[in-house]
Design a protein around this motif. Structure first.
Motif, PDB file in Angstrom:
ATOM      1  N   LEU A  56       0.807  -1.224   0.000  1.00 32.33           N
ATOM      2  CA  LEU A  56       0.000   0.000   0.000  1.00 32.33           C
ATOM      3  C   LEU A  56       0.843   1.278   0.000  1.00 32.33           C
ATOM      4  O   LEU A  56       0.501   2.233  -0.717  1.00 32.33           O
ATOM      5  N   PRO A  57       1.947   1.377   0.771  1.00 32.45           N
ATOM      6  CA  PRO A  57       2.793   2.566   0.630  1.00 32.45           C
ATOM      7  C   PRO A  57       3.317   2.747  -0.790  1.00 32.45           C
ATOM      8  O   PRO A  57       3.396   3.874  -1.300  1.00 32.45           O
ATOM      9  N   THR A  58       3.672   1.641  -1.435  1.00 31.66           N
ATOM     10  CA  THR A  58       4.144   1.713  -2.819  1.00 31.66           C
ATOM     11  C   THR A  58       3.050   2.210  -3.742  1.00 31.66           C
ATOM     12  O   THR A  58       3.282   3.050  -4.621  1.00 31.66           O
ATOM     13  N   LEU A  59       1.831   1.709  -3.549  1.00 29.77           N
ATOM     14  CA  LEU A  59       0.700   2.124  -4.375  1.00 29.77           C
ATOM     15  C   LEU A  59       0.432   3.618  -4.232  1.00 29.77           C
ATOM     16  O   LEU A  59       0.325   4.347  -5.223  1.00 29.77           O
ATOM     17  N   VAL A  60       0.346   4.104  -3.002  1.00 30.97           N
ATOM     18  CA  VAL A  60      -0.027   5.503  -2.761  1.00 30.97           C
ATOM     19  C   VAL A  60       1.075   6.462  -3.214  1.00 30.97           C
ATOM     20  O   VAL A  60       0.801   7.464  -3.902  1.00 30.97           O
ATOM     21  N   THR A  61       2.321   6.191  -2.850  1.00 35.93           N
ATOM     22  CA  THR A  61       3.401   7.113  -3.202  1.00 35.93           C
ATOM     23  C   THR A  61       3.632   7.167  -4.711  1.00 35.93           C
ATOM     24  O   THR A  61       3.950   8.230  -5.251  1.00 35.93           O
ATOM     25  N   ASN A  62       3.452   6.043  -5.379  1.00 41.12           N
ATOM     26  CA  ASN A  62       3.602   6.067  -6.839  1.00 41.12           C
ATOM     27  C   ASN A  62       2.462   6.815  -7.505  1.00 41.12           C
ATOM     28  O   ASN A  62       2.661   7.450  -8.543  1.00 41.12           O
ATOM     29  N   GLY A  63       1.273   6.751  -6.915  1.00 45.23           N
ATOM     30  CA  GLY A  63       0.168   7.550  -7.435  1.00 45.23           C
ATOM     31  C   GLY A  63       0.468   9.039  -7.346  1.00 45.23           C
ATOM     32  O   GLY A  63       0.237   9.801  -8.292  1.00 45.23           O
ATOM     33  N   VAL A  64       1.020   9.450  -6.198  1.00 48.86           N
ATOM     34  CA  VAL A  64       1.404  10.850  -6.015  1.00 48.86           C
ATOM     35  C   VAL A  64       2.475  11.249  -7.027  1.00 48.86           C
ATOM     36  O   VAL A  64       2.401  12.312  -7.660  1.00 48.86           O
ATOM     37  N   GLN A  65       3.474  10.389  -7.192  1.00 47.03           N
ATOM     38  CA  GLN A  65       4.574  10.686  -8.119  1.00 47.03           C
ATOM     39  C   GLN A  65       4.090  10.744  -9.564  1.00 47.03           C
ATOM     40  O   GLN A  65       4.482  11.640 -10.330  1.00 47.03           O
ATOM     41  N   ALA A  66       3.225   9.822  -9.960  1.00 45.70           N
ATOM     42  CA  ALA A  66       2.741   9.768 -11.338  1.00 45.70           C
ATOM     43  C   ALA A  66       1.896  10.978 -11.694  1.00 45.70           C
ATOM     44  O   ALA A  66       1.946  11.478 -12.830  1.00 45.70           O
ATOM     45  N   LEU A  67       1.123  11.488 -10.739  1.00 42.36           N
ATOM     46  CA  LEU A  67       0.161  12.555 -11.024  1.00 42.36           C
ATOM     47  C   LEU A  67       0.671  13.932 -10.616  1.00 42.36           C
ATOM     48  O   LEU A  67      -0.079  14.899 -10.637  1.00 42.36           O
ATOM     49  N   ARG A  68       1.949  14.025 -10.270  1.00 37.57           N
ATOM     50  CA  ARG A  68       2.507  15.291  -9.796  1.00 37.57           C
ATOM     51  C   ARG A  68       2.407  16.381 -10.859  1.00 37.57           C
ATOM     52  O   ARG A  68       2.256  17.562 -10.537  1.00 37.57           O
ATOM     53  N   GLU A  69       2.483  15.996 -12.135  1.00 39.90           N
ATOM     54  CA  GLU A  69       2.373  16.976 -13.230  1.00 39.90           C
ATOM     55  C   GLU A  69       1.015  16.917 -13.918  1.00 39.90           C
ATOM     56  O   GLU A  69       0.838  17.493 -14.985  1.00 39.90           O
ATOM     57  N   ARG A  82       3.491   1.702 -23.226  1.00 47.28           N
ATOM     58  CA  ARG A  82       2.412   0.718 -23.158  1.00 47.28           C
ATOM     59  C   ARG A  82       2.914  -0.718 -23.302  1.00 47.28           C
ATOM     60  O   ARG A  82       2.347  -1.637 -22.708  1.00 47.28           O
ATOM     61  N   VAL A  83       3.967  -0.939 -24.093  1.00 43.84           N
ATOM     62  CA  VAL A  83       4.513  -2.293 -24.248  1.00 43.84           C
ATOM     63  C   VAL A  83       5.096  -2.777 -22.924  1.00 43.84           C
ATOM     64  O   VAL A  83       4.823  -3.899 -22.482  1.00 43.84           O
ATOM     65  N   PHE A  84       5.897  -1.947 -22.291  1.00 45.03           N
ATOM     66  CA  PHE A  84       6.487  -2.272 -20.993  1.00 45.03           C
ATOM     67  C   PHE A  84       5.382  -2.605 -19.993  1.00 45.03           C
ATOM     68  O   PHE A  84       5.455  -3.622 -19.273  1.00 45.03           O
ATOM     69  N   LEU A  85       4.365  -1.768 -19.932  1.00 46.89           N
ATOM     70  CA  LEU A  85       3.298  -1.942 -18.956  1.00 46.89           C
ATOM     71  C   LEU A  85       2.505  -3.221 -19.207  1.00 46.89           C
ATOM     72  O   LEU A  85       2.193  -3.963 -18.269  1.00 46.89           O
ATOM     73  N   ALA A  86       2.180  -3.488 -20.458  1.00 44.50           N
ATOM     74  CA  ALA A  86       1.366  -4.665 -20.780  1.00 44.50           C
ATOM     75  C   ALA A  86       2.115  -5.959 -20.476  1.00 44.50           C
ATOM     76  O   ALA A  86       1.586  -6.871 -19.823  1.00 44.50           O
ATOM     77  N   VAL A  87       3.355  -6.046 -20.942  1.00 46.48           N
ATOM     78  CA  VAL A  87       4.143  -7.255 -20.713  1.00 46.48           C
ATOM     79  C   VAL A  87       4.450  -7.423 -19.221  1.00 46.48           C
ATOM     80  O   VAL A  87       4.337  -8.525 -18.662  1.00 46.48           O
ATOM     81  N   GLY A  88       4.818  -6.327 -18.564  1.00 48.46           N
ATOM     82  CA  GLY A  88       5.114  -6.389 -17.136  1.00 48.46           C
ATOM     83  C   GLY A  88       3.916  -6.818 -16.314  1.00 48.46           C
ATOM     84  O   GLY A  88       4.043  -7.594 -15.364  1.00 48.46           O
ATOM     85  N   LEU A  89       2.722  -6.338 -16.678  1.00 48.77           N
ATOM     86  CA  LEU A  89       1.501  -6.702 -15.960  1.00 48.77           C
ATOM     87  C   LEU A  89       1.237  -8.197 -16.046  1.00 48.77           C
ATOM     88  O   LEU A  89       0.956  -8.859 -15.040  1.00 48.77           O
ATOM     89  N   ILE A  90       1.338  -8.734 -17.246  1.00 47.98           N
ATOM     90  CA  ILE A  90       1.086 -10.162 -17.442  1.00 47.98           C
ATOM     91  C   ILE A  90       2.068 -11.001 -16.621  1.00 47.98           C
ATOM     92  O   ILE A  90       1.675 -11.948 -15.923  1.00 47.98           O
ATOM     93  N   LEU A 183       1.046   1.644 -11.685  1.00 48.83           N
ATOM     94  CA  LEU A 183       0.204   0.619 -12.307  1.00 48.83           C
ATOM     95  C   LEU A 183       0.658  -0.779 -11.888  1.00 48.83           C
ATOM     96  O   LEU A 183      -0.163  -1.683 -11.704  1.00 48.83           O
ATOM     97  N   GLY A 184       1.978  -0.938 -11.708  1.00 50.80           N
ATOM     98  CA  GLY A 184       2.487  -2.209 -11.203  1.00 50.80           C
ATOM     99  C   GLY A 184       1.989  -2.481  -9.789  1.00 50.80           C
ATOM    100  O   GLY A 184       1.658  -3.625  -9.440  1.00 50.80           O
ATOM    101  N   ALA A 185       1.903  -1.431  -8.969  1.00 47.80           N
ATOM    102  CA  ALA A 185       1.431  -1.582  -7.599  1.00 47.80           C
ATOM    103  C   ALA A 185      -0.048  -1.965  -7.563  1.00 47.80           C
ATOM    104  O   ALA A 185      -0.472  -2.756  -6.712  1.00 47.80           O
ATOM    105  N   VAL A 186      -0.842  -1.404  -8.481  1.00 38.25           N
ATOM    106  CA  VAL A 186      -2.253  -1.797  -8.575  1.00 38.25           C
ATOM    107  C   VAL A 186      -2.351  -3.296  -8.886  1.00 38.25           C
ATOM    108  O   VAL A 186      -3.140  -4.033  -8.272  1.00 38.25           O
TER     109      VAL A 186
END
Length: 254
Positions: A56-69, A82-90, A183-186
């Protein structure tokens, strides 16, 4: 089962301190929170409990970092990687289900060797760079990051190595790391509800680490905003080297 029947108040206090330090490091370089948390928590708690604590700390802090801009900038990063995210998720979802079958040591060794080598040679002055993104390399790095992340909760080093090789500008790298890790934390939350690692008492423990992680991250971000691209690259490589050596230590010693 009550949380404090599983851990002592002293262990809880130490866990809060570890979360603060992990947040500070993340604010400075944009990654390494899972590594600091899993390493620190594993010194006093069972590995499964330590893994649950970082989620959960990883999820929340990464959300803050991702949406800072803003959301628009984060959406651009999602499309770009998107390729990195899709393959990494699977790979993350698949490997998380093996946590009760496989130990993470072999995965950590396989990851630690190239990460340490990459960081060390760059610190010594040999630059390994990619002039342009490569779909094949991006998919490969995403697969490695996802596979190891599902087992150990650590997927930052291969991502950072790839972004550093691309010579990604500091601000962009911080945002991209936040998006990828967020997204990895989700996915990690979903995967470990399924694996049984994240349950009532461990979810409460993880939630209690969120606030100190956010406070630490704020302090780290204050300093990160005041360093230039060259200093940021050197600091990132130093943390990456320490992370790689720590992965080797954990792989060899458990």
């Amino acid at each position: 089962m009550d949380l404090f029947s599983l851990i002592s108040p002293q262990e809880m206090y130490l866990a809060l301190i570890v979360a603060f330090v992990a947040g500070w490091v993340k604010g400075m370089v944009g990654f390494a929170m899972p590594m600091v948390l899993i390493s620190g928590l594993s010194m006093m708690l069972p590995p499964e409990f330590a893994l649950a604590g970082l989620i959960l700390p990883t999820l929340v802090t990464n959300g803050v970092q991702a949406l800072r801009e803003g959301v628009a900038a984060a959406a651009v990063s999602v499309r770009k990687f998107r390729v990195f995210l899709a393959v990494g998720l699977i790979c993350l979802l698949a490997s998380a289900q093996l946590i009760n079958i496989l130990t993470p040591q072999d995965f950590l060794l396989v990851l630690g060797v190239p990460i340490t080598f990459f960081a060390l040679i760059q610190i010594l002055g040999l630059r390994l760079t990619l002039k342009a993104p490569s779909v094949g390399i991006e998919a490969m790095v995403g697969a490695v990051a996802g596979a190891v992340g599902g087992i150990s909760g650590v997927w930052g080093p291969p991502t950072v190595a790839y972004l550093t090789a691309l010579n990604t500008p500091k601000k962009d790298q911080m945002r991209v790391q936040g998006v990828i890790y967020g997204l990895g934390a989700v996915a990690l939350v979903a995967a470990h509800f399924g694996s049984g690692v994240l349950r009532g008492e461990t979810a409460l423990f993880s939630a209690m680490l969120v606030l100190p992680a956010l406070v630490g991250m704020r302090g780290g971000l204050f300093l990160q905003d005041r360093i230039d691209q060259t200093q940021f690259r050197k600091l990132t490589l130093l943390v990456l080297l320490i992370a790689g050596l720590n992965l080797l230590r954990r792989g060899l010693l458990g």
